[in-house]
Design a protein around this motif. Structure first.
Motif, PDB file in Angstrom:
ATOM      1  N   TYR A   1       0.822  -1.222   0.000  1.00 38.74           N
ATOM      2  CA  TYR A   1       0.000   0.000   0.000  1.00 38.74           C
ATOM      3  C   TYR A   1       0.852   1.267   0.000  1.00 38.74           C
ATOM      4  O   TYR A   1       1.853   1.354   0.698  1.00 38.74           O
ATOM      5  N   ARG A   2       0.452   2.235  -0.811  1.00 37.30           N
ATOM      6  CA  ARG A   2       1.102   3.548  -0.856  1.00 37.30           C
ATOM      7  C   ARG A   2       0.192   4.570  -0.192  1.00 37.30           C
ATOM      8  O   ARG A   2      -1.001   4.641  -0.484  1.00 37.30           O
ATOM      9  N   PHE A   3       0.763   5.353   0.696  1.00 37.90           N
ATOM     10  CA  PHE A   3      -0.041   6.284   1.489  1.00 37.90           C
ATOM     11  C   PHE A   3      -0.638   7.401   0.636  1.00 37.90           C
ATOM     12  O   PHE A   3      -0.041   7.861  -0.329  1.00 37.90           O
ATOM     13  N   LYS A   4      -1.826   7.820   1.095  1.00 34.08           N
ATOM     14  CA  LYS A   4      -2.532   8.939   0.472  1.00 34.08           C
ATOM     15  C   LYS A   4      -2.755  10.014   1.534  1.00 34.08           C
ATOM     16  O   LYS A   4      -2.713   9.746   2.735  1.00 34.08           O
ATOM     17  N   TRP A   5      -3.003  11.228   1.072  1.00 32.86           N
ATOM     18  CA  TRP A   5      -3.178  12.339   2.005  1.00 32.86           C
ATOM     19  C   TRP A   5      -4.326  12.086   2.973  1.00 32.86           C
ATOM     20  O   TRP A   5      -4.269  12.478   4.139  1.00 32.86           O
ATOM     21  N   ARG A   6      -5.365  11.415   2.524  1.00 33.36           N
ATOM     22  CA  ARG A   6      -6.522  11.186   3.397  1.00 33.36           C
ATOM     23  C   ARG A   6      -6.192  10.265   4.564  1.00 33.36           C
ATOM     24  O   ARG A   6      -6.920  10.235   5.573  1.00 33.36           O
ATOM     25  N   ASP A   7      -5.098   9.525   4.449  1.00 31.96           N
ATOM     26  CA  ASP A   7      -4.706   8.636   5.547  1.00 31.96           C
ATOM     27  C   ASP A   7      -4.293   9.416   6.793  1.00 31.96           C
ATOM     28  O   ASP A   7      -4.266   8.856   7.895  1.00 31.96           O
TER      29      ASP A   7
END
Length: 453
Positions: free
Chosen positions: A172-178
């Protein structure tokens, strides 16, 4: 201790803070001691300590006749540093955790994202364990800036492990919403800022119950939030683990699967223990065994991670490692045939020194093994945990070092050795040698000559 929180409204002290009042309570405590009135001596001594912050007064010679009195010993235990073997064990486990965090980040060839997530998780576990150990020995009274320092991490345990598993199981690659998962922790930090910026004396007064803020306010709310967070994220982590339970039969994958299973088990166990502890706390039941069971569970997790990092450091590779096993999942290569090919490859490298051929490639290796290029690549990845070129370079540099050690006098120059072990030019040889030894060939030779009598 587990859930200290901050304090919404300042409160006024009932007694003026003057040196005269300090002296008054001190003298009254001594007078009561001379009259052998333990209860009054303790009461006045407490008032003196609360106003003067003179913790050492609890061991004053004026109370020497009371040292064996259980009531006075309990009073002393509230203010003086006390040795506890159990606390020292917790602190030791926490220190191991801090050490292993450093070692995590020194490991080469790792999944940096997974390593950072796991490092932070182990750090906050270790810090919490150490903090509780120091608190139980009253060290926080002598180092007031420790006050509530571990509580701000209370809502991070669940999210960190969940995203660690999300990374190692799915890449998984992080997203801003995380970042929304950090919102509860940011709110908690905001609540604690007014306390954190206080000077040490003011924090000590809070711990003694006479500060401008109430001690341990909102503790139940934070504890309940922590329990809810643990339950939610433990469920999400366990579901992620079982949904991505890859059916890989390769023996080398088994330790990786056990590592993941055991981490989930520790998290679920800690969640269960903490929930029971909180229920007992709210209902005014005996909480001691479950308080310590929390610490034992966290200490066990920290020590287990340290053990795995030492015995099987490749577990830190995260999704890169998982993907490598998935890549060869359906190759049809049996375990016995895989081991036979590995043994033959070692023979080719160590006895025939096939790496000395400067035109060596994966096709040549597979032909000599009597198998496919795909199988040869699988053998190298699974048994050596290296790529083909890394494996060849490893053996070439190993051979070059042996030549240098046998030829310290320098009858062969560096370029001759480079050609002998299979390199086409000196530049590539120098780069490969330095990468594996942190020294260039000439520096390595110089060091050898200095060490040779």
């Amino acid at each position: 201790m587990i859930n200290q929180a901050v304090f919404a409204m300042p409160q006024e002290s009932e007694t003026p803070h003057t040196e005269d009042s300090y002296a008054q309570w001190k003298e009254m405590a001594k007078d009561a001691a001379e009259e052998e009135d333990v209860a009054r001596a303790i009461s006045f001594a407490q008032r003196y300590i609360q106003e003067s912050l003179d913790l050492e007064f609890a061991r004053s010679e004026a109370f020497s006749d009371f040292y064996d009195d259980p009531q006075f010993q309990q009073f002393q235990n509230s203010y003086l540093v006390k040795g506890r073997w159990g606390s020292l064990v917790y602190i030791y486990a926490g220190l191991i955790g801090l050490f292993i965090v450093v070692m995590f980040n020194l490991q080469p060839k790792q999944d940096r994202v997974a390593t950072v997530l796991l490092s932070i998780l182990i750090f906050i576990h270790a810090f919490f364990i150490i903090h509780v150990g120091l608190h139980s020995m009253n060290y926080d009274l002598y180092y007031p800036h420790l006050y509530s320092s571990s509580t701000i991490f209370s809502l991070l345990y669940g999210p960190l492990l969940y995203f660690y598993f999300k990374r190692i199981k799915t890449g998984y690659r992080f997203k801003w919403r995380d970042l929304l998962h950090l919102a509860p922790t940011l709110v908690l930090i905001g609540l604690f800022i007014p306390v954190f910026i206080l000077p040490a004396d003011e924090k000590l007064k809070i711990m003694l119950g006479v500060g401008i803020y109430q001690d341990r306010a909102y503790g139940l709310e934070i504890s309940s939030g922590k329990m809810l967070s643990l339950i939610i994220y433990s469920f999400l982590t366990a579901r992620l683990f079982f949904r991505n339970k890859n059916k890989i039969t390769t023996p080398e994958y088994l330790p990786i699967w056990k590592w993941q299973r055991n981490l989930v088990s520790f998290q679920v166990l800690f969640t269960l223990v903490y929930a029971i502890y909180l229920i007992l706390l709210v209902t005014n039941q005996l909480t001691g065994p479950f308080f310590h069971l929390q610490l034992i569970t966290l200490s066990g997790m920290v020590l287990y991670v340290a053990y795995m990092a030492y015995t099987n450091p490749k577990t830190l590779l995260g999704y890169q490692l998982e993907a490598s096993f998935l890549k060869y999942k359906n190759s049809g290569l049996t375990n016995s045939f895989s081991n036979e090919l590995k043994d033959e490859m070692i023979r080719l490298l160590e006895e025939e020194k096939i790496f000395q051929h400067n035109d060596i490639n994966l096709n040549t290796i597979s032909e000599r093994l009597g198998t496919t290029r795909h199988n040869a690549s699988q053998i190298i990845n699974e048994h050596f945990n290296l790529s083909f070129f890394e494996l060849i370079n490893h053996y070439r540099i190993k051979e070059a070092k042996q030549i240098f050690e046998e030829d310290v006098a320098g009858q062969k120059n560096i370029i001759e050795v480079a050609y002998e072990v299979g390199y086409n030019n000196k530049v590539t040889f120098n780069k490969s040698f330095k990468k594996l030894n942190q020294l260039t060939p000439s520096q390595y030779l110089k060091k050898l000559r200095q060490e040779t009598p």
